[in-house]
Design a protein around this motif. Sequence first.
Motif, PDB file in Angstrom:
ATOM      1  N   LYS A  52       0.832  -1.208   0.000  1.00 29.42           N
ATOM      2  CA  LYS A  52       0.000   0.000   0.000  1.00 29.42           C
ATOM      3  C   LYS A  52       0.867   1.259   0.000  1.00 29.42           C
ATOM      4  N   THR A  53       1.939   1.243   0.782  1.00 28.58           N
ATOM      5  CA  THR A  53       2.847   2.387   0.819  1.00 28.58           C
ATOM      6  C   THR A  53       3.481   2.609  -0.542  1.00 28.58           C
ATOM      7  N   ALA A  54       3.861   1.510  -1.206  1.00 26.83           N
ATOM      8  CA  ALA A  54       4.479   1.607  -2.531  1.00 26.83           C
ATOM      9  C   ALA A  54       3.506   2.192  -3.552  1.00 26.83           C
ATOM     10  N   VAL A  55       2.234   1.848  -3.437  1.00 27.68           N
ATOM     11  CA  VAL A  55       1.226   2.411  -4.339  1.00 27.68           C
ATOM     12  C   VAL A  55       1.123   3.927  -4.142  1.00 27.68           C
ATOM     13  N   ARG A  56       1.130   4.368  -2.902  1.00 25.70           N
ATOM     14  CA  ARG A  56       1.053   5.805  -2.623  1.00 25.70           C
ATOM     15  C   ARG A  56       2.245   6.535  -3.229  1.00 25.70           C
ATOM     16  N   LEU A  57       3.441   5.981  -3.067  1.00 31.50           N
ATOM     17  CA  LEU A  57       4.646   6.618  -3.617  1.00 31.50           C
ATOM     18  C   LEU A  57       4.621   6.628  -5.145  1.00 31.50           C
ATOM     19  N   ALA A  58       4.126   5.547  -5.749  1.00 26.08           N
ATOM     20  CA  ALA A  58       4.037   5.490  -7.208  1.00 26.08           C
ATOM     21  C   ALA A  58       3.052   6.532  -7.726  1.00 26.08           C
ATOM     22  N   LEU A  59       1.957   6.716  -7.002  1.00 25.59           N
ATOM     23  CA  LEU A  59       0.964   7.715  -7.405  1.00 25.59           C
ATOM     24  C   LEU A  59       1.537   9.122  -7.294  1.00 25.59           C
ATOM     25  N   GLU A  60       2.294   9.387  -6.234  1.00 28.62           N
ATOM     26  CA  GLU A  60       2.921  10.700  -6.068  1.00 28.62           C
ATOM     27  C   GLU A  60       3.940  10.974  -7.168  1.00 28.62           C
ATOM     28  N   SER A  61       4.569   9.918  -7.690  1.00 26.78           N
ATOM     29  CA  SER A  61       5.563  10.099  -8.754  1.00 26.78           C
ATOM     30  C   SER A  61       4.934  10.552 -10.068  1.00 26.78           C
ATOM     31  N   CYS A  62       3.603  10.451 -10.158  1.00 28.41           N
ATOM     32  CA  CYS A  62       2.906  10.855 -11.377  1.00 28.41           C
ATOM     33  C   CYS A  62       2.577  12.350 -11.386  1.00 28.41           C
ATOM     34  N   GLY A  63       2.973  13.048 -10.324  1.00 27.91           N
ATOM     35  CA  GLY A  63       2.722  14.473 -10.278  1.00 27.91           C
ATOM     36  C   GLY A  63       1.490  14.822  -9.465  1.00 27.91           C
ATOM     37  N   PRO A  64       1.211  16.110  -9.326  1.00 32.43           N
ATOM     38  CA  PRO A  64       0.091  16.551  -8.472  1.00 32.43           C
ATOM     39  C   PRO A  64      -1.280  16.163  -9.017  1.00 32.43           C
ATOM     40  N   GLN A  65      -1.394  15.922 -10.316  1.00 31.38           N
ATOM     41  CA  GLN A  65      -2.678  15.543 -10.904  1.00 31.38           C
ATOM     42  C   GLN A  65      -2.492  14.351 -11.843  1.00 31.38           C
ATOM     43  N   PRO A  66      -2.428  13.147 -11.281  1.00 24.21           N
ATOM     44  CA  PRO A  66      -2.259  11.951 -12.116  1.00 24.21           C
ATOM     45  C   PRO A  66      -3.396  11.826 -13.131  1.00 24.21           C
ATOM     46  N   SER A  67      -3.053  11.373 -14.324  1.00 26.95           N
ATOM     47  CA  SER A  67      -4.070  11.195 -15.362  1.00 26.95           C
ATOM     48  C   SER A  67      -4.873   9.926 -15.096  1.00 26.95           C
ATOM     49  N   GLU A  68      -5.971   9.784 -15.815  1.00 26.38           N
ATOM     50  CA  GLU A  68      -6.785   8.565 -15.680  1.00 26.38           C
ATOM     51  C   GLU A  68      -6.007   7.342 -16.119  1.00 26.38           C
ATOM     52  N   GLN A  69      -5.111   7.534 -17.113  1.00 32.04           N
ATOM     53  CA  GLN A  69      -4.294   6.400 -17.552  1.00 32.04           C
ATOM     54  C   GLN A  69      -3.271   6.026 -16.484  1.00 32.04           C
ATOM     55  N   ASP A  70      -2.722   7.031 -15.803  1.00 32.69           N
ATOM     56  CA  ASP A  70      -1.816   6.757 -14.686  1.00 32.69           C
ATOM     57  C   ASP A  70      -2.515   5.866 -13.657  1.00 32.69           C
ATOM     58  N   LYS A  71      -3.744   6.241 -13.324  1.00 33.72           N
ATOM     59  CA  LYS A  71      -4.494   5.498 -12.307  1.00 33.72           C
ATOM     60  C   LYS A  71      -4.822   4.083 -12.790  1.00 33.72           C
ATOM     61  N   ALA A  72      -5.183   3.961 -14.066  1.00 33.12           N
ATOM     62  CA  ALA A  72      -5.507   2.636 -14.609  1.00 33.12           C
ATOM     63  C   ALA A  72      -4.279   1.743 -14.607  1.00 33.12           C
ATOM     64  N   ASP A  73      -3.124   2.300 -14.994  1.00 37.04           N
ATOM     65  CA  ASP A  73      -1.884   1.519 -15.002  1.00 37.04           C
ATOM     66  C   ASP A  73      -1.498   1.091 -13.589  1.00 37.04           C
ATOM     67  N   LEU A  74      -1.695   1.993 -12.629  1.00 37.36           N
ATOM     68  CA  LEU A  74      -1.345   1.673 -11.251  1.00 37.36           C
ATOM     69  C   LEU A  74      -2.307   0.629 -10.687  1.00 37.36           C
ATOM     70  N   ALA A  75      -3.582   0.731 -11.021  1.00 37.94           N
ATOM     71  CA  ALA A  75      -4.553  -0.271 -10.572  1.00 37.94           C
ATOM     72  C   ALA A  75      -4.199  -1.642 -11.139  1.00 37.94           C
ATOM     73  N   ALA A  76      -3.837  -1.685 -12.417  1.00 38.07           N
ATOM     74  CA  ALA A  76      -3.475  -2.958 -13.050  1.00 38.07           C
ATOM     75  C   ALA A  76      -2.202  -3.526 -12.437  1.00 38.07           C
ATOM     76  N   SER A  77      -1.221  -2.658 -12.169  1.00 37.87           N
ATOM     77  CA  SER A  77       0.043  -3.110 -11.579  1.00 37.87           C
ATOM     78  C   SER A  77      -0.189  -3.633 -10.158  1.00 37.87           C
ATOM     79  N   PHE A  78      -1.029  -2.929  -9.407  1.00 38.45           N
ATOM     80  CA  PHE A  78      -1.343  -3.356  -8.045  1.00 38.45           C
ATOM     81  C   PHE A  78      -2.040  -4.715  -8.056  1.00 38.45           C
ATOM     82  N   GLN A  79      -3.067  -4.842  -8.881  1.00 41.88           N
ATOM     83  CA  GLN A  79      -3.804  -6.102  -8.929  1.00 41.88           C
ATOM     84  C   GLN A  79      -2.891  -7.252  -9.337  1.00 41.88           C
ATOM     85  N   ALA A  80      -2.045  -7.035 -10.335  1.00 34.84           N
ATOM     86  CA  ALA A  80      -1.136  -8.091 -10.794  1.00 34.84           C
ATOM     87  C   ALA A  80      -0.161  -8.487  -9.699  1.00 34.84           C
TER      88      ALA A  80
END
Length: 356
Positions: free
Chosen positions: A218-246
């Motif tokens: 969970k901590t790693a997901v938060r850090l990955a999301l922060e690396s996408c900048g202050p306003q992550p795109s919808e694709q950023d979120k989709a990629d992170l969701a897929a990476s997390f689930q996998a």
Amino acid sequence: MLVLGIETSCDETACAVVQDTGDPARRIVSHSLFSQLREHAPYGGVVPEIASRAHIEHLDGLVAESLHAAGIGLADLDAIAATAGPGLIGGVMVGLMTAKTLAWAANKPLIAVNHLEGHALSVRLSDDVPFPYLLLLVSGGHCQFLSVEGVGQYRRLGTTIDDAAGEAFDKTAKLLGLGYPGGPAIERLARQGDATRFELPRPLWRKPGCDFSFSGLKTAVRLALESCGPQPSEQDKADLAASFQATVMAVILDRARHAIAMFDESHAARGKHFVVAGGVAANAKLREGLVALAEEYGMSFTAPPLKLCTDNGAMIAWAGLERFRLNMIDTLEAPARARWPLDAQAAAKPFAGAKA
């Protein structure tokens, strides 16, 4: 034989009547459920006091509805079963006290059911899986491997040392702004994402035993999301969701290999069934991976229907029926429990990967 089951351990208020018949398709006579998702959604998770109040407001009506749908009255029941733990203690008390009152008033036996046993035996409600079988119980509050050797006979092989997989899904969904419950939301968004974009840690990967850990993920997901900048795109979120689930699926499959080996040591001749139950068992990707793994090890894979994976009254009624058949009856002094492991000896066991 007819048994009424009451489930109030978390955020589902549910009742059901089941019957003892050889045809699994006819075992659930009636089923009533009130989902509290709308009440808890604004908070991104379950609020215990709100859950307890909702149980109080809706339970009596659901009991009446289940009996009416079954075409019976209290006098026609053979026993009354209710979740006595583990769970949010306020909710558990609401359901258990209701069951005690009904049992006393109708002079019927009371069966105080362990919520985890409800999940553990739910596959026998739908598929008649014989003992023993290896169970992966994976939900919002629990994540463990169990050797299910009979009604009331469970040996825990591994468990989470911090968060459950379902909790990790919910908290990741909250980070991504997907709302509650997180599991289905993550699964939907992941279909649009690239699961290889973010390299996330795999806690306890290839460590001894079959315990789990998800807090670091969970901590790693938060850090990955922060690396996408202050306003992550919808694709950023989709990629992170897929990476997390996998990543979660990879960890579970790795731990499952260890669990199969441990189970096989005791049940090589008879234990040929691998079962998954609990809310996260509804995840299609997880099922696909576990089906392939079971085939690899020559085991039959079984999971309850999706409606029996999440908390429900039918699984409690069925666990009560299975216990009642063996004369496992409780008194009206049966306590409500916030914690209640299926394997009472497991709490004293050290974490298998502690020295790895």
